[in-house]
Scaffold this active site. Structure first.
Site, short mmCIF file in Angstrom:
data_model
loop_
_atom_site.label_atom_id
_atom_site.label_comp_id
_atom_site.label_asym_id
_atom_site.label_seq_id
_atom_site.Cartn_x
_atom_site.Cartn_y
_atom_site.Cartn_z
N GLY A 46 13.92 64.47 1.21
CA GLY A 46 14.02 62.98 1.65
C GLY A 46 13.65 62.19 0.30
CD GLN A 51 10.33 58.49 -2.63
OE1 GLN A 51 11.11 58.89 -1.55
NE2 GLN A 51 9.64 59.50 -3.29
CB CYS A 100 5.68 62.50 -2.37
SG CYS A 100 6.62 60.97 -2.70
CG LEU A 101 11.26 63.96 -4.76
CD1 LEU A 101 12.82 63.66 -4.54
CD2 LEU A 101 11.11 65.42 -5.53
CG HIS A 142 7.01 62.00 3.25
ND1 HIS A 142 5.64 62.93 2.77
CD2 HIS A 142 7.59 61.43 2.32
CE1 HIS A 142 5.88 62.40 1.34
NE2 HIS A 142 6.75 61.53 1.14
CD GLU A 143 11.33 60.64 2.53
OE1 GLU A 143 11.35 59.54 1.77
OE2 GLU A 143 10.93 61.81 2.27
CG HIS A 146 8.10 56.63 0.44
ND1 HIS A 146 7.46 56.61 -0.76
CD2 HIS A 146 8.50 57.92 0.56
CE1 HIS A 146 7.07 57.78 -1.04
NE2 HIS A 146 7.68 58.61 -0.14
NI NI Z 1 7.60 60.80 -0.41
#
Ligand code: NI
Length: 186
Positions: A46, A51, A100-101, A142-143, A146
């Site tokens: 995701g 991000q 998380c990236l 989660h997404e 953000h």
């Molecule tokens: Ni994340």
């Protein structure tokens, strides 16, 4: 085109993202393609607008790499969520490890509701109201976080927060290495 992924400490990750005028948004298809390409390059499932430095309410998810006999429903789960709004959360809270990236190298157990209802536009600007459970509900939450400037580390226990604090401070200072393109606050 691969975009740099913004790392913990960058202020854009803490902004509340705004709905877009999707029909008139310039190069929306290109943005979506770039977000998927960036996510795949970083081995993520995701990726949300903030991000990649955007203050727009958009995220992409592709669970197909995780499809298995146990989870055949992941096979077709490649989706774009534009102007996403979670309208209801329910079900029992479950504690499952996440990463998380934007927070490389940290994986912690995060409590999340087991079920969500979400309204959004897809990449063809069709509107949807859908209900998700289990791991799909988790990834969406989660997404979606953000988009509201919330990161998974905000949800972990006080003890675990203390355990990861020094790593997070390093990230804020730009001391982080990973094998994909990133942008740090400093
Ligand atoms: Ni994340």
């Amino acid at each position: 085109m691969i975009l740099p992924i913004y790392i913990y400490g960058h202020p854009v990750l803490r902004k509340v993202a705004q709905d877009i005028d999707a029909a008139n948004y310039p190069n929306l298809k290109e943005l979506i393609d770039n977000m998927f390409e960036t996510m795949y390059r970083a081995d993520g499932v995701g990726l949300a607008g903030p991000q990649v430095g955007l203050e727009e309410r958009i995220f992409v998810v592709d669970l197909s790499p995780m499809a298995s006999e146990e989870y055949p429903e992941f096979r077709d789960f490649k989706k774009v969520f534009i102007n996403a709004h979670i309208t209801e959360r329910s079900g029992e809270q479950e504690l499952v490890e996440e990463g998380c990236l934007s927070i490389p190298g940290i994986h912690e157990k995060v409590p999340r509701e087991g079920e969500v209802r979400i309204s959004y536009l897809d990449e063809n600007l069709q509107s949807h109201q859908e209900r998700y459970t289990g791991f799909m509900a988790r990834v969406i939450q989660h997404e979606y976080d953000h988009l509201d400037g919330i990161l998974f580390t905000d949800h972990i226990s006080p003890l675990r927060k203390r355990m990861v604090k020094s790593k997070l401070i390093h990230m804020e200072k730009g001391k982080v290495s990973c094998d994909y393109k990133i942008r740090t606050a400093r």
